[in-house]
Design a protein around this motif. Sequence first.
Motif, mmCIF file in Angstrom:
data_model
loop_
_atom_site.group_PDB
_atom_site.id
_atom_site.type_symbol
_atom_site.label_atom_id
_atom_site.label_comp_id
_atom_site.label_asym_id
_atom_site.label_seq_id
_atom_site.Cartn_x
_atom_site.Cartn_y
_atom_site.Cartn_z
ATOM 1 N N ARG A 112 13.466 -13.417 18.452
ATOM 2 C CA ARG A 112 13.691 -12.652 19.521
ATOM 3 C C ARG A 112 14.287 -14.300 20.675
ATOM 4 O O ARG A 112 15.033 -13.798 21.639
ATOM 5 N N GLN A 113 13.085 -15.321 20.696
ATOM 6 C CA GLN A 113 13.761 -16.473 21.722
ATOM 7 C C GLN A 113 14.736 -16.972 21.544
ATOM 8 O O GLN A 113 16.102 -17.186 22.065
ATOM 9 N N GLU A 114 15.641 -16.935 19.832
ATOM 10 C CA GLU A 114 16.453 -17.737 19.756
ATOM 11 C C GLU A 114 17.936 -17.415 19.886
ATOM 12 O O GLU A 114 18.931 -17.781 20.238
ATOM 13 N N TRP A 173 23.674 -12.946 24.096
ATOM 14 C CA TRP A 173 24.032 -11.300 23.819
ATOM 15 C C TRP A 173 23.570 -11.286 25.100
ATOM 16 O O TRP A 173 21.913 -11.445 25.155
ATOM 17 N N PRO A 174 23.871 -9.432 25.502
ATOM 18 C CA PRO A 174 23.600 -8.668 25.932
ATOM 19 C C PRO A 174 21.940 -8.057 25.152
ATOM 20 O O PRO A 174 21.911 -7.895 24.311
ATOM 21 N N SER A 175 20.612 -8.000 26.624
ATOM 22 C CA SER A 175 19.422 -7.432 25.676
ATOM 23 C C SER A 175 19.851 -6.150 24.676
ATOM 24 O O SER A 175 18.915 -7.005 23.602
ATOM 25 N N ASP A 176 20.606 -5.486 25.554
ATOM 26 C CA ASP A 176 20.523 -4.505 24.713
ATOM 27 C C ASP A 176 20.915 -4.852 22.741
ATOM 28 O O ASP A 176 20.927 -4.357 21.441
ATOM 29 N N GLN A 177 22.109 -5.969 22.743
ATOM 30 C CA GLN A 177 23.132 -6.676 21.438
ATOM 31 C C GLN A 177 21.052 -6.979 21.227
ATOM 32 O O GLN A 177 21.763 -7.093 19.953
ATOM 33 N N VAL A 178 20.779 -8.027 21.539
ATOM 34 C CA VAL A 178 19.286 -8.131 21.063
ATOM 35 C C VAL A 178 18.177 -7.932 20.472
ATOM 36 O O VAL A 178 18.489 -7.760 18.791
ATOM 37 N N GLU A 179 18.283 -6.620 20.988
ATOM 38 C CA GLU A 179 17.208 -5.739 20.237
ATOM 39 C C GLU A 179 18.054 -5.413 18.717
ATOM 40 O O GLU A 179 17.392 -4.648 18.396
ATOM 41 N N ALA A 238 7.044 -7.591 12.444
ATOM 42 C CA ALA A 238 5.983 -6.509 13.579
ATOM 43 C C ALA A 238 4.465 -7.216 13.144
ATOM 44 O O ALA A 238 3.706 -6.193 13.641
ATOM 45 N N ALA A 239 4.308 -7.050 12.388
ATOM 46 C CA ALA A 239 2.934 -7.757 11.490
ATOM 47 C C ALA A 239 2.934 -9.165 12.218
ATOM 48 O O ALA A 239 1.368 -9.721 12.271
ATOM 49 N N HIS A 240 3.492 -9.817 12.093
ATOM 50 C CA HIS A 240 3.417 -10.688 13.481
ATOM 51 C C HIS A 240 3.863 -11.378 14.851
ATOM 52 O O HIS A 240 5.807 -11.636 14.394
ATOM 53 N N PRO A 241 3.288 -10.414 15.373
ATOM 54 C CA PRO A 241 4.355 -11.043 17.079
ATOM 55 C C PRO A 241 4.466 -12.091 17.397
ATOM 56 O O PRO A 241 5.653 -12.483 17.982
ATOM 57 N N ASP A 242 4.348 -13.322 16.782
ATOM 58 C CA ASP A 242 3.796 -14.231 17.252
ATOM 59 C C ASP A 242 5.693 -15.135 16.958
ATOM 60 O O ASP A 242 6.865 -15.792 17.289
ATOM 61 N N ALA A 243 5.913 -14.383 15.842
ATOM 62 C CA ALA A 243 7.084 -14.827 15.028
ATOM 63 C C ALA A 243 8.269 -13.415 15.325
ATOM 64 O O ALA A 243 9.397 -14.453 15.328
ATOM 65 N N LEU A 244 8.219 -12.330 15.459
ATOM 66 C CA LEU A 244 9.416 -11.871 16.354
ATOM 67 C C LEU A 244 9.768 -12.580 17.645
ATOM 68 O O LEU A 244 10.928 -12.353 17.836
ATOM 69 N N GLU A 245 8.394 -12.576 18.080
ATOM 70 C CA GLU A 245 9.343 -13.352 19.296
ATOM 71 C C GLU A 245 9.697 -14.874 19.625
ATOM 72 O O GLU A 245 10.688 -15.042 19.781
ATOM 73 N N THR A 246 9.809 -15.671 18.601
ATOM 74 C CA THR A 246 9.830 -16.762 18.056
ATOM 75 C C THR A 246 11.691 -16.026 17.889
ATOM 76 O O THR A 246 12.142 -17.107 18.176
#
Length: 178
Positions: free
Chosen positions: A133-135, A141-147, A123-131
């Motif tokens: 998420r893209q992976e 997977w459906p978006s709810d399963q990803v989250e 959470a302190a590194h949104p760029d890493a979290l987005e990486t």
Amino acid sequence: MTEQLPEFPYHPDPVATGVVVPSNATCICCGRGRGYIYTGPVYAVEDLKDQLCPWCLASGSAAELFDAHFTAGTCLGEDVPLEVFSAVDRHTPSFSAWQEPQWFFHCGDGAAFLGRVGLAELAAHPDALETVRQEVNGWGWPSDQVEQFLGSLDRDDQPAYLFRCRRCGTHLAYSDVA
């Protein structure tokens, strides 16, 4: 008495990440007991686990003597010069992962490994979290399963592995599913 640990530009704190630990063991490469031993992955014909000191890893003498590699040649990111890849693969402590560890490269250089993280740390590194998420989105997977998966990331139980580009400072991460 222990010597000051060598610097590892691509793994700045191998003691904090747990792959270099205090030890009275003698290094199989140099024959010296220097107060620390490397406990991370080693890819070689011989079983070198817990037998190499960080100094022999940093100098490349362990890689040379045993034809050892520490990243198994797995990298994520753009093409990099062979000498950079070699510095990561043959002179840098790797890290333990559930599957084969992977290393990020960014801006034509190896990224610095910072450690295992969970969602709280990401959470302190949104760029890493987005990486990550893209992976995970790439798994189909459906978006709810990803989250739900992202929400389950935990440094100890379901980790992601955090890196920082040494040139631009971008944080990158990937997850490891057992």
